[in-house]
Structure formats: C-alpha cells, structure tokens
Motif scaffolding. Structure first.
Motif, PDB file in Angstrom:
ATOM      1  N   PRO A 161       0.808  -1.220   0.000  1.00  0.00           N
ATOM      2  CA  PRO A 161       0.000   0.000   0.000  1.00  0.00           C
ATOM      3  C   PRO A 161       0.844   1.274   0.000  1.00  0.00           C
ATOM      4  CG  PRO A 161      -0.140  -1.106   2.130  1.00  0.00           C
ATOM      5  CD  PRO A 161       0.624  -2.006   1.210  1.00  0.00           C
ATOM      6  N   ARG A 162       2.120   1.175   0.363  1.00  0.00           N
ATOM      7  CA  ARG A 162       2.970   2.375   0.387  1.00  0.00           C
ATOM      8  C   ARG A 162       3.128   2.985  -1.005  1.00  0.00           C
ATOM      9  NH1 ARG A 162       7.947  -0.185   3.244  1.00  0.00           N
ATOM     10  NH2 ARG A 162       7.225  -1.766   1.821  1.00  0.00           N
ATOM     11  N   VAL A 163       2.938   2.176  -2.035  1.00  0.00           N
ATOM     12  CA  VAL A 163       3.009   2.704  -3.402  1.00  0.00           C
ATOM     13  C   VAL A 163       1.912   3.740  -3.619  1.00  0.00           C
ATOM     14  CG1 VAL A 163       2.739   2.088  -5.851  1.00  0.00           C
ATOM     15  CG2 VAL A 163       4.087   0.628  -4.335  1.00  0.00           C
ATOM     16  N   TRP A 164       0.776   3.566  -2.941  1.00  0.00           N
ATOM     17  CA  TRP A 164      -0.393   4.414  -3.163  1.00  0.00           C
ATOM     18  C   TRP A 164      -0.647   5.390  -2.029  1.00  0.00           C
ATOM     19  CZ3 TRP A 164      -1.266   3.755  -7.960  1.00  0.00           C
ATOM     20  CH2 TRP A 164      -0.964   2.538  -8.538  1.00  0.00           C
ATOM     21  N   GLN A 165      -0.002   5.213  -0.905  1.00  0.00           N
ATOM     22  CA  GLN A 165      -0.330   5.969   0.291  1.00  0.00           C
ATOM     23  C   GLN A 165       0.213   7.389   0.274  1.00  0.00           C
ATOM     24  OE1 GLN A 165       0.796   3.547   3.585  1.00  0.00           O
ATOM     25  NE2 GLN A 165      -1.182   3.774   4.534  1.00  0.00           N
ATOM     26  N   HIS A 166       0.193   8.016  -0.856  1.00  0.00           N
ATOM     27  CA  HIS A 166       0.736   9.361  -0.986  1.00  0.00           C
ATOM     28  C   HIS A 166      -0.173  10.426  -0.386  1.00  0.00           C
ATOM     29  CE1 HIS A 166      -2.067   9.868  -4.328  1.00  0.00           C
ATOM     30  NE2 HIS A 166      -1.679   8.666  -4.688  1.00  0.00           N
ATOM     31  N   ASP A 167      -1.436  10.123  -0.212  1.00  0.00           N
ATOM     32  CA  ASP A 167      -2.360  11.141   0.298  1.00  0.00           C
ATOM     33  C   ASP A 167      -3.363  10.516   1.260  1.00  0.00           C
ATOM     34  OD1 ASP A 167      -3.953  13.297   0.795  1.00  0.00           O
ATOM     35  OD2 ASP A 167      -4.533  13.638  -1.285  1.00  0.00           O
ATOM     36  N   LEU A 168      -3.047  10.577   2.541  1.00  0.00           N
ATOM     37  CA  LEU A 168      -3.957  10.016   3.548  1.00  0.00           C
ATOM     38  C   LEU A 168      -5.197  10.870   3.745  1.00  0.00           C
ATOM     39  CD1 LEU A 168      -1.435   8.756   6.236  1.00  0.00           C
ATOM     40  CD2 LEU A 168      -2.740   7.398   4.592  1.00  0.00           C
ATOM     41  N   HIS A 169      -5.214  12.051   3.150  1.00  0.00           N
ATOM     42  CA  HIS A 169      -6.362  12.947   3.299  1.00  0.00           C
ATOM     43  C   HIS A 169      -7.268  12.934   2.066  1.00  0.00           C
ATOM     44  CE1 HIS A 169      -4.545  14.316   6.965  1.00  0.00           C
ATOM     45  NE2 HIS A 169      -3.435  14.569   6.309  1.00  0.00           N
ATOM     46  N   ALA A 170      -6.976  12.072   1.101  1.00  0.00           N
ATOM     47  CA  ALA A 170      -7.830  11.966  -0.084  1.00  0.00           C
ATOM     48  C   ALA A 170      -9.231  11.552   0.355  1.00  0.00           C
ATOM     49  CB  ALA A 170      -7.260  10.934  -1.053  1.00  0.00           C
ATOM     50  N   TYR A 171     -10.229  12.150  -0.253  1.00  0.00           N
ATOM     51  CA  TYR A 171     -11.612  11.823   0.084  1.00  0.00           C
ATOM     52  C   TYR A 171     -12.020  10.452  -0.453  1.00  0.00           C
ATOM     53  CZ  TYR A 171     -12.275  16.616   1.642  1.00  0.00           C
ATOM     54  OH  TYR A 171     -12.183  17.804   2.318  1.00  0.00           O
ATOM     55  N   GLY A 172     -11.373  10.017  -1.512  1.00  0.00           N
ATOM     56  CA  GLY A 172     -11.698   8.717  -2.083  1.00  0.00           C
ATOM     57  C   GLY A 172     -10.711   8.357  -3.167  1.00  0.00           C
ATOM     58  N   THR A 173     -10.883   7.164  -3.695  1.00  0.00           N
ATOM     59  CA  THR A 173     -10.046   6.709  -4.801  1.00  0.00           C
ATOM     60  C   THR A 173     -10.805   5.658  -5.591  1.00  0.00           C
ATOM     61  OG1 THR A 173      -7.815   5.978  -5.418  1.00  0.00           O
ATOM     62  CG2 THR A 173      -8.854   4.838  -3.564  1.00  0.00           C
ATOM     63  N   THR A 174     -10.399   5.490  -6.827  1.00  0.00           N
ATOM     64  CA  THR A 174     -10.990   4.483  -7.707  1.00  0.00           C
ATOM     65  C   THR A 174      -9.862   3.773  -8.423  1.00  0.00           C
ATOM     66  OG1 THR A 174     -12.944   5.864  -8.030  1.00  0.00           O
ATOM     67  CG2 THR A 174     -12.589   4.110  -9.642  1.00  0.00           C
ATOM     68  N   THR A 175      -9.980   2.463  -8.555  1.00  0.00           N
ATOM     69  CA  THR A 175      -8.970   1.688  -9.268  1.00  0.00           C
ATOM     70  C   THR A 175      -9.645   0.518  -9.966  1.00  0.00           C
ATOM     71  OG1 THR A 175      -6.765   0.697  -9.096  1.00  0.00           O
ATOM     72  CG2 THR A 175      -8.356   0.115  -7.357  1.00  0.00           C
ATOM     73  N   ILE A 176      -8.890  -0.115 -10.828  1.00  0.00           N
ATOM     74  CA  ILE A 176      -9.395  -1.324 -11.469  1.00  0.00           C
ATOM     75  C   ILE A 176      -9.068  -2.525 -10.587  1.00  0.00           C
ATOM     76  CG2 ILE A 176      -9.293  -0.415 -13.827  1.00  0.00           C
ATOM     77  CD1 ILE A 176      -6.649  -2.004 -14.165  1.00  0.00           C
ATOM     78  N   THR A 177      -9.859  -3.563 -10.770  1.00  0.00           N
ATOM     79  CA  THR A 177      -9.634  -4.837 -10.097  1.00  0.00           C
ATOM     80  C   THR A 177      -9.617  -5.922 -11.165  1.00  0.00           C
ATOM     81  OG1 THR A 177     -11.973  -5.377  -9.792  1.00  0.00           O
ATOM     82  CG2 THR A 177     -10.937  -3.998  -8.093  1.00  0.00           C
ATOM     83  N   ALA A 178      -9.373  -7.145 -10.761  1.00  0.00           N
ATOM     84  CA  ALA A 178      -9.376  -8.253 -11.712  1.00  0.00           C
ATOM     85  C   ALA A 178     -10.741  -8.433 -12.366  1.00  0.00           C
ATOM     86  CB  ALA A 178      -8.950  -9.547 -11.022  1.00  0.00           C
ATOM     87  N   THR A 179     -11.789  -8.028 -11.673  1.00  0.00           N
ATOM     88  CA  THR A 179     -13.141  -8.239 -12.194  1.00  0.00           C
ATOM     89  C   THR A 179     -13.885  -6.964 -12.543  1.00  0.00           C
ATOM     90  OG1 THR A 179     -14.011  -8.287  -9.939  1.00  0.00           O
ATOM     91  CG2 THR A 179     -13.413 -10.409 -10.926  1.00  0.00           C
ATOM     92  N   GLY A 180     -13.272  -5.807 -12.340  1.00  0.00           N
ATOM     93  CA  GLY A 180     -13.981  -4.571 -12.646  1.00  0.00           C
ATOM     94  C   GLY A 180     -13.349  -3.350 -12.033  1.00  0.00           C
ATOM     95  N   VAL A 181     -14.133  -2.650 -11.201  1.00  0.00           N
ATOM     96  CA  VAL A 181     -13.704  -1.376 -10.636  1.00  0.00           C
ATOM     97  C   VAL A 181     -13.996  -1.361  -9.136  1.00  0.00           C
ATOM     98  CG1 VAL A 181     -14.101   1.129 -10.677  1.00  0.00           C
ATOM     99  CG2 VAL A 181     -14.104  -0.155 -12.811  1.00  0.00           C
ATOM    100  N   LEU A 182     -13.085  -0.772  -8.376  1.00  0.00           N
ATOM    101  CA  LEU A 182     -13.256  -0.577  -6.945  1.00  0.00           C
ATOM    102  C   LEU A 182     -13.282   0.917  -6.658  1.00  0.00           C
ATOM    103  CD1 LEU A 182     -13.211  -1.508  -3.919  1.00  0.00           C
ATOM    104  CD2 LEU A 182     -10.696  -1.384  -4.085  1.00  0.00           C
ATOM    105  N   VAL A 183     -14.330   1.380  -5.953  1.00  0.00           N
ATOM    106  CA  VAL A 183     -14.440   2.750  -5.476  1.00  0.00           C
ATOM    107  C   VAL A 183     -14.362   2.693  -3.955  1.00  0.00           C
ATOM    108  CG1 VAL A 183     -16.014   4.717  -5.181  1.00  0.00           C
ATOM    109  CG2 VAL A 183     -15.806   3.602  -7.418  1.00  0.00           C
ATOM    110  N   VAL A 184     -13.462   3.505  -3.388  1.00  0.00           N
ATOM    111  CA  VAL A 184     -13.312   3.557  -1.934  1.00  0.00           C
ATOM    112  C   VAL A 184     -13.544   4.992  -1.470  1.00  0.00           C
ATOM    113  CG1 VAL A 184     -11.848   3.035   0.045  1.00  0.00           C
ATOM    114  CG2 VAL A 184     -11.543   1.747  -2.086  1.00  0.00           C
ATOM    115  N   ILE A 185     -14.429   5.156  -0.501  1.00  0.00           N
ATOM    116  CA  ILE A 185     -14.694   6.450   0.113  1.00  0.00           C
ATOM    117  C   ILE A 185     -13.955   6.478   1.454  1.00  0.00           C
ATOM    118  CG2 ILE A 185     -16.472   8.034   0.975  1.00  0.00           C
ATOM    119  CD1 ILE A 185     -16.632   7.392  -2.094  1.00  0.00           C
ATOM    120  N   ASN A 186     -13.180   7.532   1.680  1.00  0.00           N
ATOM    121  CA  ASN A 186     -12.399   7.690   2.903  1.00  0.00           C
ATOM    122  C   ASN A 186     -13.290   8.311   3.989  1.00  0.00           C
ATOM    123  OD1 ASN A 186     -10.664   8.459   4.969  1.00  0.00           O
ATOM    124  ND2 ASN A 186      -9.066   9.172   3.577  1.00  0.00           N
ATOM    125  N   ALA A 187     -13.740   7.479   4.906  1.00  0.00           N
ATOM    126  CA  ALA A 187     -14.658   7.938   5.955  1.00  0.00           C
ATOM    127  C   ALA A 187     -14.013   8.967   6.870  1.00  0.00           C
ATOM    128  CB  ALA A 187     -15.152   6.744   6.772  1.00  0.00           C
TER     129      ALA A 187
END
Length: 173
Positions: free
Chosen positions: A68-94
């Motif tokens: 995760p350190r490859v992506w952990q550049h912004d701990l204050h990001a409100y969310g992120t979206t990435t591809i997965t093996a089966t589609g798309v993952l959307v994560v909302i930062n609570a």
C-alpha cells in the motif's frame, strides 16, 4: 449494481449510511451527465490507511503486488478508484469525509465518474500499464507516461466537474 466490500467501524456509520443512501442516485446522475455506463462497482467505505490497503489488495491478483505504500501518498484523499481483476473498486475515505454529507456526495460523484471512465472501451489497458509502471513491474517510456498523465488530467477535470451536481444528489434522496 454495487457490492459493498468493506465498511469501517461504528465511528464512521454516518458516512457509510450516506454512501448506501446515495450510491444509486449518484450513479444515475453520473451516467446521465457523462452519457455512459458506470457498470458493476465494488464500493467500500474505509479509514484513511484502510483505503490504500484495499487498493493494494485489489491489485494483488492482477500484479502480484500488495504494497500500500506505493499508493499511500495522500492520507487525506476523500476517495479513490482503481481497477480490479473483475472490474472497478471505489473507496470512500470515511475519515476525510467525517460524515459531512456534501463531501460524501461530491466524493461519490467524483469517484463514480472515474468508474465510468475506467469502464470505457480501451481505457483498461492504459490503466493496467500505469499501475504496472507504478509497481516497477513493466516500466513505461517517457512518451507513454506523458500520454497516461494527460489522460489522468483529463479524467480528473471531468470528475471534478461532476462534483457540482452534489446539490442535485442531495435533493434527490
């Protein structure tokens, strides 16, 4: 349409509840405005650090990496979206949204716009190449990086414009 893959602790219940309530309506708004389909999405609400763990976990089956350190550049990001093996993952930062309805709505619209963009014909290979480059698996040429960065910039502009529909989203729920 949505599979909820993870939820944070009770301290972020308001964010989780808002995401559950708004996800379908936000999708309709994005699809109408962007004239496309969001497609199936894994949707998660996570803490700041948990968000990047989810991204790394989503990439493991595709790239064999899970740092995760490859992506952990912004701990204050409100969310992120990435591809997965089966589609798309959307994560909302609570933690970043802290239960603020307007930020949750803006973030949901923004990230679902990326889901639509990532599901467009021809988008996935460029995203896969970029991720493989970031993990150091298959480096891209400077020209390829420049092209990928131009696409990211264009996608970000579109997603940022979608945030202005947060009032419409709020009124529709």
């Amino acid at each position: 349409m949505f599979t909820f893959v993870r939820s944070p602790g009770r301290q972020h219940q308001a964010t989780l509840d808002r995401v559950h309530a708004a996800a379908d309506t936000a999708t309709r708004i994005v699809e109408q405005q962007m004239r496309g389909r969001v497609g199936p999405v894994d949707l998660a609400v996570a803490s700041s650090s948990g968000m990047w763990d989810l991204v790394a976990d989503a990439h493991r089956p595709m790239f064999g990496r899970q740092d995760p350190r490859v992506w952990q550049h912004d701990l204050h990001a409100y969310g992120t979206t990435t591809i997965t093996a089966t589609g798309v993952l959307v994560v909302i930062n609570a933690q970043a949204c802290r239960g603020r309805q307007d930020e949750i709505d803006k973030t949901l619209l923004h990230e679902l716009t990326h889901a639509l963009q990532f599901n467009r014909s021809g988008a996935r290979p460029l995203i896969e190449s970029s991720i493989a480059n970031n993990y150091g698996i298959a480096p891209m040429t400077e020209r390829e990086v420049a092209a990928a960065n131009r696409q990211v910039d264009a996608d970000e502009r579109d997603a940022a414009r979608m945030e202005r529909h947060h009032r419409q989203l709020a009124q529709s729920i």
